[in-house]
Design an enzyme around this catalytic site. Structure first.
Site, mmCIF file in Angstrom:
data_model
loop_
_atom_site.group_PDB
_atom_site.id
_atom_site.type_symbol
_atom_site.label_atom_id
_atom_site.label_comp_id
_atom_site.label_asym_id
_atom_site.label_seq_id
_atom_site.Cartn_x
_atom_site.Cartn_y
_atom_site.Cartn_z
ATOM 1 N N SER A 57 33.180 47.373 140.954
ATOM 2 C CA SER A 57 34.622 47.153 141.115
ATOM 3 C C SER A 57 35.453 48.256 140.455
ATOM 4 C CB SER A 57 35.023 45.808 140.513
ATOM 5 O OG SER A 57 34.168 44.787 140.946
HETATM 6 N N1 SAH Z 1 30.319 42.737 139.151
HETATM 7 C C1 SAH Z 1 29.754 43.816 139.936
HETATM 8 C C2 SAH Z 1 30.480 44.011 141.253
HETATM 9 C C3 SAH Z 1 29.677 43.449 142.314
HETATM 10 S S1 SAH Z 1 30.315 43.454 143.968
HETATM 11 C C4 SAH Z 1 29.656 45.096 139.139
HETATM 12 O O1 SAH Z 1 30.158 45.129 138.001
HETATM 13 O O2 SAH Z 1 29.072 46.056 139.616
HETATM 14 C C5 SAH Z 1 29.896 41.795 144.407
HETATM 15 C C6 SAH Z 1 28.443 41.422 144.317
HETATM 16 O O3 SAH Z 1 28.339 40.052 144.678
HETATM 17 C C7 SAH Z 1 27.516 42.195 145.258
HETATM 18 O O4 SAH Z 1 26.490 42.771 144.507
HETATM 19 C C8 SAH Z 1 26.971 41.118 146.196
HETATM 20 O O5 SAH Z 1 25.637 41.342 146.577
HETATM 21 C C9 SAH Z 1 27.103 39.867 145.341
HETATM 22 N N2 SAH Z 1 27.156 38.603 146.075
HETATM 23 C C10 SAH Z 1 27.816 38.349 147.225
HETATM 24 N N3 SAH Z 1 27.669 37.065 147.560
HETATM 25 C C11 SAH Z 1 26.887 36.477 146.605
HETATM 26 C C12 SAH Z 1 26.369 35.153 146.397
HETATM 27 N N4 SAH Z 1 26.606 34.168 147.272
HETATM 28 N N5 SAH Z 1 25.622 34.930 145.289
HETATM 29 C C13 SAH Z 1 25.349 35.926 144.406
HETATM 30 N N6 SAH Z 1 25.817 37.191 144.552
HETATM 31 C C14 SAH Z 1 26.560 37.456 145.638
#
Ligand code: SAH
Length: 203
Positions: A57
């Site tokens: 993010s």
């Molecule tokens: N917090 C992260 C940003 C991740 S982007 C960082 O600091 O890098 C959002 C993430 O949510 C992605 O990796 C995606 O694979 C995950 N995601 C999406 N839907 C999900 C679900 N139902 N359960 C767990 N993870 C999920």
């Protein structure tokens, strides 16, 4: 420009009042969590691709969400969407050694690579699962933060939140999301908006 200057600018641009947030950002090296091909941009205030449709993010967005989450040392925190692990590391810094961070990711490769990077944090547990159901085994949580957007707030997340706990979650359709802060009060769920942002959808 020096990394510390950049962080200070983000902190000011985001109009962040909480000094603990800046300290956590100074402690956690974002470049460690950014893929090799984007190293040059690791200290730009922008989201970057992680592969598998996930992104790390935008730093000022994370600052805003973390400020609203109002973490107290010792809090037990649940994160949905581990991605790179960067936000989990920031959460671990904010809650400290007496706290605990449970972070859920449903793409196996991302969960594994984040777990490796987060090994130094004894207070973080990475779970490979669907975060829509929260993580009952460690519930209830003082704080819950989702970094992937949902159409509606999953019931499980409200259920697994402690009384007076705070949930931060992006809600809404693709490219038109609002980050919502929910405070679980005795008689109601208090709902506030942090404004519009763009997130990877929760699947
Ligand atoms: N917090 C992260 C940003 C991740 S982007 C960082 O600091 O890098 C959002 C993430 O949510 C992605 O990796 C995606 O694979 C995950 N995601 C999406 N839907 C999900 C679900 N139902 N359960 C767990 N993870 C999920």
């Amino acid at each position: 420009m020096q990394k510390s200057q950049l962080l200070l600018i983000w902190h000011q641009q985001g109009n962040i009042k909480d000094a603990r947030i800046l300290k956590a950002f100074e402690k956690v090296p974002r470049d460690l969590y950014v893929p090799r091909e984007y190293q040059q941009q690791a200290y730009e205030d922008s989201p970057l691709p992680l592969g598998h449709g996930a992104t790390i993010s935008q730093p000022t967005t994370i600052m805003l969400m973390l400020q609203a989450l109002n973490i107290r040392p010792g809090n037990k925190i649940l994160e949905i969407g581990t991605g790179s692990g960067y936000n989990a590391a920031l959460l671990a810094e904010l809650t400290g050694k007496k706290g605990k961070v449970i972070t859920i990711e449903f793409i196996k490769e991302l969960a594994e690579s984040a777990a490796k990077k987060l090994q130094q944090y004894k207070n973080i547990k990475v779970i490979y699962a669907d975060g829509k159901y929260g993580y009952q085994k460690e519930a209830p949580y003082h704080r819950i933060i989702a970094t992937a957007a949902c159409q509606e707030i999953p019931d499980a997340l409200i259920k697994q939140l402690k009384l007076n706990g705070i949930l931060i979650i992006p809600i809404g359709p693709f490219h038109n999301q609002e980050v919502i802060k929910i405070t679980k009060l005795k008689t109601e769920l208090k709902r506030e908006s942090l404004g519009g942002f763009v997130f990877v959808p929760m699947r």
